[in-house]
Scaffold this motif. Structure first.
Motif, PDB file in Angstrom:
ATOM      1  N   SER A  50       0.839  -1.198   0.000  1.00 54.25           N
ATOM      2  CA  SER A  50       0.000   0.000   0.000  1.00 54.25           C
ATOM      3  C   SER A  50       0.872   1.244   0.000  1.00 54.25           C
ATOM      4  O   SER A  50       1.886   1.304   0.698  1.00 54.25           O
ATOM      5  CB  SER A  50      -0.911   0.012   1.228  1.00 54.25           C
ATOM      6  N   ALA A  51       0.450   2.252  -0.763  1.00 51.68           N
ATOM      7  CA  ALA A  51       1.187   3.514  -0.829  1.00 51.68           C
ATOM      8  C   ALA A  51       0.735   4.499   0.233  1.00 51.68           C
ATOM      9  O   ALA A  51       1.383   5.530   0.425  1.00 51.68           O
ATOM     10  CB  ALA A  51       1.009   4.136  -2.203  1.00 51.68           C
ATOM     11  N   ASP A  52      -0.369   4.199   0.934  1.00 54.26           N
ATOM     12  CA  ASP A  52      -0.878   5.200   1.886  1.00 54.26           C
ATOM     13  C   ASP A  52      -1.517   4.575   3.120  1.00 54.26           C
ATOM     14  O   ASP A  52      -0.882   4.460   4.162  1.00 54.26           O
ATOM     15  CB  ASP A  52      -1.876   6.140   1.183  1.00 54.26           C
ATOM     16  N   VAL A  53      -2.764   4.093   3.003  1.00 57.26           N
ATOM     17  CA  VAL A  53      -3.486   3.562   4.157  1.00 57.26           C
ATOM     18  C   VAL A  53      -3.714   2.058   3.971  1.00 57.26           C
ATOM     19  O   VAL A  53      -3.278   1.472   2.982  1.00 57.26           O
ATOM     20  CB  VAL A  53      -4.834   4.286   4.342  1.00 57.26           C
ATOM     21  N   ASP A  80      -5.589  -8.109   3.844  1.00 57.40           N
ATOM     22  CA  ASP A  80      -5.351  -6.698   4.108  1.00 57.40           C
ATOM     23  C   ASP A  80      -3.977  -6.288   3.592  1.00 57.40           C
ATOM     24  O   ASP A  80      -2.999  -7.021   3.749  1.00 57.40           O
ATOM     25  CB  ASP A  80      -5.435  -6.419   5.607  1.00 57.40           C
ATOM     26  N   VAL A  81      -3.931  -5.115   2.975  1.00 58.03           N
ATOM     27  CA  VAL A  81      -2.678  -4.580   2.439  1.00 58.03           C
ATOM     28  C   VAL A  81      -2.166  -3.558   3.453  1.00 58.03           C
ATOM     29  O   VAL A  81      -2.680  -2.449   3.552  1.00 58.03           O
ATOM     30  CB  VAL A  81      -2.895  -3.919   1.059  1.00 58.03           C
ATOM     31  N   ILE A  82      -1.164  -3.951   4.227  1.00 60.54           N
ATOM     32  CA  ILE A  82      -0.671  -3.123   5.323  1.00 60.54           C
ATOM     33  C   ILE A  82       0.466  -2.232   4.822  1.00 60.54           C
ATOM     34  O   ILE A  82       1.480  -2.724   4.326  1.00 60.54           O
ATOM     35  CB  ILE A  82      -0.157  -3.996   6.483  1.00 60.54           C
ATOM     36  N   PRO A  83       0.338  -0.918   4.939  1.00 56.67           N
ATOM     37  CA  PRO A  83       1.449  -0.041   4.529  1.00 56.67           C
ATOM     38  C   PRO A  83       2.657  -0.242   5.441  1.00 56.67           C
ATOM     39  O   PRO A  83       2.520  -0.563   6.619  1.00 56.67           O
ATOM     40  CB  PRO A  83       0.867   1.367   4.691  1.00 56.67           C
ATOM     41  N   GLY A  84       3.839  -0.079   4.862  1.00 55.00           N
ATOM     42  CA  GLY A  84       5.060  -0.256   5.630  1.00 55.00           C
ATOM     43  C   GLY A  84       5.539  -1.685   5.709  1.00 55.00           C
ATOM     44  O   GLY A  84       6.539  -1.990   6.355  1.00 55.00           O
ATOM     45  N   ASN A  85       4.835  -2.598   5.046  1.00 54.51           N
ATOM     46  CA  ASN A  85       5.242  -4.010   5.046  1.00 54.51           C
ATOM     47  C   ASN A  85       5.269  -4.523   3.610  1.00 54.51           C
ATOM     48  O   ASN A  85       4.764  -5.592   3.299  1.00 54.51           O
ATOM     49  CB  ASN A  85       4.262  -4.834   5.889  1.00 54.51           C
ATOM     50  N   GLU A  86       5.853  -3.732   2.729  1.00 50.14           N
ATOM     51  CA  GLU A  86       5.868  -4.052   1.309  1.00 50.14           C
ATOM     52  C   GLU A  86       6.504  -5.417   1.065  1.00 50.14           C
ATOM     53  O   GLU A  86       7.651  -5.662   1.431  1.00 50.14           O
ATOM     54  CB  GLU A  86       6.622  -2.989   0.511  1.00 50.14           C
TER      55      GLU A  86
END
Length: 295
Positions: free
Chosen positions: A183-186, A200-206
């Motif tokens: 995720s690029a944002d939220v 769920d696409v969690i930002p900061g865990n690319e």
């Protein structure tokens, strides 16, 4: 003694039915009750788990209803009868053991099938056939094939949606596909209903441990995908389409994209509709809203 054994016999039959049916393959039968079967190997395993659990619950429920009906009918006070209440028993060790052990066994069996299915669904291969990087952003999707190279500067082939175009994710059937979502944002959520699965696409865990899963698609077709996590004003507009094609058509599609064709033209070149057919863009000024939210 006979009266005491009847409830135990009924409960035992209910347990036997629950344990037997919880492991049944009920795909394609009337026992599915209209539940979707899914188009992936993983979805079909989850389908079997849910239907088996439902059947087990019904078997247990019917056994309880029968026991209630038996007690209500057998020990009812008959009209005009001077009979006293049946003898009251404070403790019945055999019955207490039965209704303690049976729920424990049922829970243990359901737990076993649930963990087994979960482990299989989240299992990852060492060398998947296809890898797709999924990038979610407010409020659309980008799909990147990192193992490819286009003719415009050597970047990987990618498809990105916008206000007027639903992005199409093209995948092959019969092959292991790894999705690495970011995720690029939220927080967003990657959901294809026919997969019977969302993540769920969690930002900061690319592309981290929790943002990766694999599927093997078994049916060709066009299937709608959505964001399943409330992510802002235009959350409901985050649609995409999964287009599953034969492995040969998939290779032809990637070759066409690498040669410089757009997603639309590459799909048309393999005999597929160039635009999405399972969903369409919603009207709305998302670009203006996105710019306002970033100020």
């Amino acid at each position: 003694m006979a009266r005491r054994s009847k409830p135990a016999q009924v409960a035992g039959l209910g347990l036997l039915g629950a344990l037997t049916l919880s492991g049944c393959d009920v795909r394609g039968s009337w026992l599915s009750w209209g539940w979707p079967e899914g188009i992936t190997d993983e979805a079909r395993r989850m389908h079997d788990l849910w239907i088996g659990s439902t059947i087990a619950a019904l078997v247990v429920g019917i056994a309880v209803w029968l026991l209630i009906a038996y007690a209500a009918i057998r020990y009812r006070k008959r009209k005009g009868s001077d009979e006293e209440l049946p003898r009251q028993t404070a403790y019945n060790l055999p019955l207490e053991v039965v209704y303690t052990i049976i729920p424990f066994v049922i829970i243990a069996v359901l737990f076993f099938f649930t963990v087994s299915t979960q482990n299989r669904v989240m299992q990852r291969s060492d060398d998947p056939d296809v890898t797709v990087a999924v990038n979610a952003f407010k409020w659309n999707w980008q799909f990147v094939y990192p193992d490819t190279t286009d003719d415009n500067g050597g970047e990987p082939v990618s498809t990105v949606g916008d206000t007027d175009e639903v992005p199409i994710l093209v995948v092959p059937t019969g092959e292991t596909i790894r999705f690495e979502v970011a995720s690029a944002d939220v927080i967003h959520s990657f959901w294809v209903p026919e997969f019977l699965f969302k993540l769920d696409v969690i930002p900061g865990n690319e592309n981290g441990r929790d943002n990766v899963f694999e599927v093997t698609v078994r049916e060709e077709g066009a299937f709608v995908g959505r964001c399943a996590e409330l992510c802002g004003t235009y959350h409901a507009f985050m649609n995409f389409e999964v287009r599953s094609v034969s492995p040969a058509d998939f290779e032809s599609y990637l070759s066409a994209r690498e040669s410089g064709l757009s997603t639309y033209d590459a799909l048309e070149s393999i005999g597929q509709p160039g635009s999405s057919v399972s969903t369409e863009p919603f009207k709305g000024d998302r670009e203006q809203a996105s710019a306002a939210s970033s100020d």
